[in-house]
Design a protein around this motif. Structure first.
Motif, PDB file in Angstrom:
ATOM      1  N   PHE A  70     -26.239 -17.076 -15.309  1.00  0.00           N
ATOM      2  CA  PHE A  70     -25.929 -18.445 -15.722  1.00  0.00           C
ATOM      3  C   PHE A  70     -25.946 -18.538 -17.241  1.00  0.00           C
ATOM      4  N   GLY A  71     -24.947 -19.221 -17.778  1.00  0.00           N
ATOM      5  CA  GLY A  71     -24.874 -19.446 -19.223  1.00  0.00           C
ATOM      6  C   GLY A  71     -23.489 -19.120 -19.742  1.00  0.00           C
ATOM      7  N   ALA A  72     -23.062 -19.850 -20.754  1.00  0.00           N
ATOM      8  CA  ALA A  72     -21.750 -19.586 -21.361  1.00  0.00           C
ATOM      9  C   ALA A  72     -21.700 -18.134 -21.825  1.00  0.00           C
ATOM     10  N   THR A  73     -20.537 -17.521 -21.712  1.00  0.00           N
ATOM     11  CA  THR A  73     -20.399 -16.088 -22.018  1.00  0.00           C
ATOM     12  C   THR A  73     -20.916 -15.769 -23.422  1.00  0.00           C
ATOM     13  N   GLN A  74     -20.446 -16.499 -24.386  1.00  0.00           N
ATOM     14  CA  GLN A  74     -20.914 -16.329 -25.776  1.00  0.00           C
ATOM     15  C   GLN A  74     -21.219 -17.732 -26.299  1.00  0.00           C
ATOM     16  N   GLY A 119     -11.585 -14.003 -16.636  1.00  0.00           N
ATOM     17  CA  GLY A 119     -10.766 -15.176 -16.292  1.00  0.00           C
ATOM     18  C   GLY A 119     -11.672 -16.291 -15.796  1.00  0.00           C
ATOM     19  N   CYS A 120     -11.404 -17.502 -16.251  1.00  0.00           N
ATOM     20  CA  CYS A 120     -12.305 -18.622 -15.949  1.00  0.00           C
ATOM     21  C   CYS A 120     -11.953 -19.241 -14.595  1.00  0.00           C
ATOM     22  N   ARG A 121     -12.802 -18.958 -13.607  1.00  0.00           N
ATOM     23  CA  ARG A 121     -12.561 -19.518 -12.263  1.00  0.00           C
ATOM     24  C   ARG A 121     -12.715 -21.026 -12.252  1.00  0.00           C
ATOM     25  N   ALA A 122     -13.489 -21.546 -13.204  1.00  0.00           N
ATOM     26  CA  ALA A 122     -13.724 -23.000 -13.239  1.00  0.00           C
ATOM     27  C   ALA A 122     -12.582 -23.734 -13.946  1.00  0.00           C
ATOM     28  N   ARG A 123     -11.595 -22.997 -14.439  1.00  0.00           N
ATOM     29  CA  ARG A 123     -10.453 -23.584 -15.163  1.00  0.00           C
ATOM     30  C   ARG A 123     -10.937 -24.449 -16.327  1.00  0.00           C
ATOM     31  N   ALA A 124     -12.088 -24.069 -16.892  1.00  0.00           N
ATOM     32  CA  ALA A 124     -12.644 -24.844 -18.004  1.00  0.00           C
ATOM     33  C   ALA A 124     -12.111 -24.316 -19.336  1.00  0.00           C
ATOM     34  N   LYS A 125     -11.976 -23.012 -19.419  1.00  0.00           N
ATOM     35  CA  LYS A 125     -11.471 -22.429 -20.672  1.00  0.00           C
ATOM     36  C   LYS A 125     -10.008 -22.823 -20.845  1.00  0.00           C
ATOM     37  N   GLN A 126      -9.692 -23.326 -22.012  1.00  0.00           N
ATOM     38  CA  GLN A 126      -8.326 -23.780 -22.269  1.00  0.00           C
ATOM     39  C   GLN A 126      -7.493 -22.620 -22.823  1.00  0.00           C
ATOM     40  N   PRO A 154     -18.496 -22.976 -31.281  1.00  0.00           N
ATOM     41  CA  PRO A 154     -17.412 -23.897 -30.945  1.00  0.00           C
ATOM     42  C   PRO A 154     -16.396 -23.155 -30.087  1.00  0.00           C
ATOM     43  N   ARG A 155     -15.939 -23.759 -29.007  1.00  0.00           N
ATOM     44  CA  ARG A 155     -15.026 -23.047 -28.101  1.00  0.00           C
ATOM     45  C   ARG A 155     -13.914 -23.972 -27.598  1.00  0.00           C
ATOM     46  N   ASN A 156     -12.801 -23.392 -27.231  1.00  0.00           N
ATOM     47  CA  ASN A 156     -11.710 -24.167 -26.622  1.00  0.00           C
ATOM     48  C   ASN A 156     -11.961 -24.247 -25.107  1.00  0.00           C
ATOM     49  N   VAL A 157     -12.934 -25.030 -24.759  1.00  0.00           N
ATOM     50  CA  VAL A 157     -13.389 -25.132 -23.372  1.00  0.00           C
ATOM     51  C   VAL A 157     -13.661 -26.602 -23.062  1.00  0.00           C
ATOM     52  N   ARG A 158     -13.256 -27.017 -21.870  1.00  0.00           N
ATOM     53  CA  ARG A 158     -13.594 -28.374 -21.424  1.00  0.00           C
ATOM     54  C   ARG A 158     -14.407 -28.262 -20.142  1.00  0.00           C
ATOM     55  N   GLU A 159     -15.579 -28.887 -20.118  1.00  0.00           N
ATOM     56  CA  GLU A 159     -16.433 -28.922 -18.926  1.00  0.00           C
ATOM     57  C   GLU A 159     -16.779 -27.509 -18.420  1.00  0.00           C
ATOM     58  N   CYS A 160     -17.297 -26.714 -19.334  1.00  0.00           N
ATOM     59  CA  CYS A 160     -17.774 -25.376 -18.979  1.00  0.00           C
ATOM     60  C   CYS A 160     -18.855 -25.500 -17.917  1.00  0.00           C
ATOM     61  N   ARG A 161     -18.864 -24.555 -16.985  1.00  0.00           N
ATOM     62  CA  ARG A 161     -19.906 -24.579 -15.949  1.00  0.00           C
ATOM     63  C   ARG A 161     -20.947 -23.477 -16.190  1.00  0.00           C
ATOM     64  N   GLY A 162     -20.741 -22.681 -17.211  1.00  0.00           N
ATOM     65  CA  GLY A 162     -21.753 -21.675 -17.564  1.00  0.00           C
ATOM     66  C   GLY A 162     -21.746 -20.467 -16.643  1.00  0.00           C
ATOM     67  N   SER A 163     -20.570 -20.032 -16.212  1.00  0.00           N
ATOM     68  CA  SER A 163     -20.537 -18.889 -15.289  1.00  0.00           C
ATOM     69  C   SER A 163     -20.613 -17.550 -16.018  1.00  0.00           C
ATOM     70  N   GLY A 164     -20.431 -17.543 -17.319  1.00  0.00           N
ATOM     71  CA  GLY A 164     -20.497 -16.279 -18.072  1.00  0.00           C
ATOM     72  C   GLY A 164     -19.393 -15.305 -17.710  1.00  0.00           C
ATOM     73  N   GLU A 165     -18.278 -15.814 -17.259  1.00  0.00           N
ATOM     74  CA  GLU A 165     -17.215 -14.927 -16.762  1.00  0.00           C
ATOM     75  C   GLU A 165     -15.942 -14.977 -17.588  1.00  0.00           C
ATOM     76  N   CYS A 166     -16.057 -15.428 -18.841  1.00  0.00           N
ATOM     77  CA  CYS A 166     -14.824 -15.600 -19.633  1.00  0.00           C
ATOM     78  C   CYS A 166     -13.967 -14.331 -19.672  1.00  0.00           C
ATOM     79  N   PHE A 167     -14.600 -13.138 -19.652  1.00  0.00           N
ATOM     80  CA  PHE A 167     -13.821 -11.896 -19.822  1.00  0.00           C
ATOM     81  C   PHE A 167     -12.981 -11.541 -18.600  1.00  0.00           C
TER      82      PHE A 167
END
Ligand SMILES: Cc1cc2nc3c(=O)[nH]c(=O)nc-3n(C[C@H](O)[C@H](O)[C@H](O)COP(=O)(O)OP(=O)(O)OC[C@H]3O[C@@H](n4cnc5c(N)ncnc54)[C@H](O)[C@@H]3O)c2cc1C
Ligand code: SF4
Lengths: 215, 513
Positions: free
Chosen positions: B307-311, B191-198, B176-189
């Motif tokens: 490709f894929g959510a970071t965790q 900073g989320c370029r897709a502005r999906a991570k809340q 479960p994550r505080n994310v809306r419309e994740c694009r699966g870039s695997g880059e959470c660490f």
């Protein structure tokens, strides 16, 4: 001066020449690396990533020294000092752990590629934990630098995918770091701009700056 | 969210400060991480005049660095090179608007009830059970859109973990994550370029601003001001982004102070403010971590790990054994550091990364405790912490289970990253040595991003720093609201529980101020 004194002085001068002199000019584009540090990073980069092989680019071709320079600049002063000490240690520890060969008693950056690789192997497999840790620290800095090179990432199939960044409400509040709020270039109209929000395609286009140059 | 500038609040950045200044507020909140941001929002929503102080700058997507070491040097305290003494272990804390949420992988787990019961026993707590916190978890989940990671963005690297767990009968689930419309870039660490991570900088903080909060970034609180049993405000300095060069001085006068500077900064602020709130002697003590370690596995076919959510996937099957398993991705250069070899052999190994995925384990280590003190007058922590051999055995067990999962999922080799064992193992039979000869603490490469305990909550003022509303026992209007109040590990990732406690605390404070 007595004869033994003269001999000692000559030996000292010889040691200084072998270990602390003879550096070329530093790259003027670099902000942090001194001439000595630049020589060490170039020498270590090519020992860790020699030219040719499955990824043809060498460490210097992948511009590891430029990355190390940026990394040092980005670190807080205390941590920057730690990395600098690591560089000094590797450069001059050949005084105590010389490279193989009759001419192995020289500073690291003056050794041949084969000798440098042997020296780093020695650090990597040392029975003395601090030596192994120092090697891992150096290799980490070099490896991150190698991976900062778009051509290396492409060769490994790990270059980042292109993402069109949407404008969110918070983007109306914050300027890029170090700039005044007057530099915020987004307005309310940008919030409605349609941007893809679907899962990325792993075969999709790469992030600008990471694509292969035109043939 | 609509235009946050239409509200009565504001944000100030480094360029806005020309001279010394004073602000007046009902509540001043120090630290804009997940806990401080939730508290600031709830207090602003209750109509209080809130000033939120943050030492780091706001990061815009233009400020993100995709390369791992540069990103860490910019977003993490001490350039990402912070470590404990005693047992040497790297630990990372962010310095940015949004705190850890800017660079974390957004996993939002609720602490299991069995662990809350252990908290209650350890710290004489009467109303901090899962049931007590459920309404707060629910409210935050609704606000941030916390939901299981969808299959469409898992990518092969996360799904292989699911498959391996299934083969072995270990339950697993999407994180479960505080994310809306994740694009699966695997880059959470980075900073989320897709502005999906809340992260807080794009969720709770702008919402608080819209409700009237004044958010001052690039300001460092250096002292809590007090008079008898009351705190009266906070004093500090403007600091330049990255260099930390000191600028003008400031002071915020307030009816209450919420200290949410994080586990390694909050106790230092109390210590340097006349050893405030420390009649129990517990400020800076009970330092605990979730030490984590990881195993890399290489599969016969390309996994295309970019490709894929970071965790994206996790296994809670072993929580009562003391560990939790997750999938993990990080900037490739960071992962490559663990690959064995040198020169041409190293290059050859690096080509494996495209076929690779990583699993990690975090362990609850109640026997491994330490303390934190200020290093000189730097406001930087000096930490002493020791990894207890019995706790190390928990993590060693986890390494073996990860090996099992990899081979069950079809890996052709694993790189366990354990100094006392082979660099690479090619079958479960080879990996058996991880079970028969478990690695010791010094053999495993550990790091930790989950920290607790340095201002612990306790029902008895003689043994803890804050009560269950997170109010300091010794003071009438000081609240410590970050994960330093956890008496023990939460068994799972800590952010969500910290936020739930912060929300409950802020609602209680809003009634009183
Ligand atoms: C890389 C990484 C990945 C993680 N992944 C997860 C995850 O997926 N799920 C999860 O639950 N947890 C995760 N965590 C842990 C989680 O981020 C933290 O537990 C959480 O951020 C703690 O929140 P906090 O508000 O207590 O403190 P912090 O997030 O540390 O926030 C404290 C804030 O206070 C500021 N501050 C400190 N001192 C001062 C001062 N003197 N003056 C002004 N401001 C100050 C800091 O700059 C910081 O912004 C991760 C952490 C990291 C680093
Ligand atoms: S995986 Fe990528 S898109 Fe999804 S939340 Fe993380 S950084 Fe954002």
């Amino acid at each position: 001066m007595t004869l033994p004194g003269l001999i000692a002085l000559a030996l000292l001068a010889w040691a200084v020449l072998r270990f602390a002199a003879g550096y070329g000019p530093r790259d003027p584009a670099l902000r942090q690396l001194s001439a000595r540090e630049y020589a060490l990073v170039c020498a270590a980069a090519d020992a860790a990533f020699p030219p040719g092989g499955v990824i043809p680019l060498s460490g210097t071709q992948a511009r590891i020294p430029a990355h190390a320079d940026r990394y040092l600049a980005a670190l807080p002063p205390r941590n920057r000092l730690l990395i600098r000490l690591l560089f000094v240690l590797i450069e001059h520890a050949t005084l105590i752990f010389p490279a193989p060969g009759w001419d192995g008693w020289r500073r690291f950056s003056a050794l041949s590629l084969v000798q440098r690789m042997a020296v780093l192997e020695g650090w990597a497999h040392s029975r003395f934990l601090p030596r192994r840790l120092a090697f891992q620290g150096l290799r980490a800095v070099l490896t991150m630098g190698y991976f900062a090179c778009p051509a290396v990432l492409r060769a490994m199939g790990l270059a980042p995918l292109a993402i069109e960044t949407p404008v969110v409400a918070a983007d109306l509040l914050y300027p890029p770091i170090g700039q005044p709020k007057s530099s915020i270039r987004f307005g309310v109209a940008d919030l409605d701009r349609a941007v893809p929000r679907t899962p990325l395609d792993p075969r999709g286009p790469l992030q600008p700056g990471f694509e292969a140059p035109p043939a | 969210m609509s235009d946050p500038r239409t509200g009565s609040g504001e944000v100030r950045v480094f360029a806005d400060y020309q001279r010394d200044f004073t602000e007046v507020a009902d509540v001043v909140v120090v630290g804009s991480g997940p806990c401080g941001a939730v508290a600031a929002y709830e207090l602003a929503a209750a109509g209080k005049r809130v000033v939120l102080l943050e030492e780091g700058p706001p990061f815009t997507p233009a400020d993100f660095e995709l390369e791992g070491s540069l990103s860490m040097a910019r977003t993490m305290r001490e350039g990402g090179l912070r470590f404990t003494m005693g047992t040497v272990m790297p630990t990372m804390q962010a310095i940015a608007l949004g705190g850890g949420s800017l660079v974390n992988s957004a996993i939002c787990n609720r602490c299991p009830d069995f662990r809350f019961q252990e908290w209650a026993n350890e710290a004489d707590l009467a109303r901090t059970s899962r049931k007590d916190l459920e309404p707060h978890y629910d409210a935050i989940a609704a606000f941030l859109g916390i939901a299981p990671t969808p299959d469409a963005v898992q990518g092969p690297r996360n799904l292989l973990f699911r498959d391996g767990c299934k083969q072995l009968g270990y339950g697993s689930e999407p994180c479960p994550r505080n994310v809306r419309e994740c694009r699966g870039s695997g880059e959470c660490f980075t900073g989320c370029r897709a502005r999906a991570k809340q992260s807080m900088d794009i969720s709770y903080v702008p919402a608080a601003i819209q409700l009237g909060a004044r958010v001052l970034t690039s300001v460092r609180a250096e002292e809590l001001l007090s008079n008898g049993r009351r705190v009266t405000g906070v004093a500090g300095r403007v600091v330049a982004p990255f260099s930390g060069a000191p600028g003008p001085r400031f002071r915020v006068e307030a009816k209450a102070v919420v200290l949410a500077a994080g586990v390694l900064a909050s106790p230092l602020l109390l210590q340097r403010s006349g050893n405030l709130a420390n009649s129990s002697g517990q400020v800076g003590e009970q330092l605990q971590f979730h030490p984590g370690t990881s195993v890399l596995g290489v599969f016969p076919d390309p996994v295309d790990p970019i490709f894929g959510a970071t965790q994206g996937y996790q296994c809670l099957h072993f929580l009562r054994d003391g560990f939790k398993l997750e999938t993990l991705w990080a900037p490739p250069g960071v992962l490559a550091v663990r690959m064995p070899g040198m020169g041409h052999q190293f290059k050859q190994e690096l080509l494996d990364l495209r076929f690779a995925t990583v699993f990690d384990a975090i362990a609850s280590c109640h026997r491994s405790r330490g303390r934190v003190r200020e290093r000189g007058k730097s406001l930087q922590p000096s930490m002493r912490w020791s990894f207890h051999p019995d706790d190390a055995a928990i993590l060693a067990h986890a390494v073996w289970v990860m090996a099992e999962i990899f081979f069950a999922a079809g890996a052709r080799k694993i790189v366990p990253g354990v100094a006392s064992h082979a660099d690479e193992m090619h079958s479960i039979a080879e990996a058996e040595s991880l079970r028969s000869r478990p690695p010791r603490a010094r053999d495993m490469v550990c790091a930790s991003t989950h920290v607790f305990g340095t201002a612990r909550m306790h029902g008895d003022p003689r043994h803890g720093v804050v009560d269950e509303d997170l109010k300091a026992h010794d003071l009438d209007n000081l609240y410590v609201v970050d994960t330093s109040v956890f008496p023990l590990s939460p068994a799972v990732n800590p952010m969500f529980t910290g936020m739930a406690l912060a929300r409950r605390s802020a609602l209680a404070l809003a009634e009183r101020v």
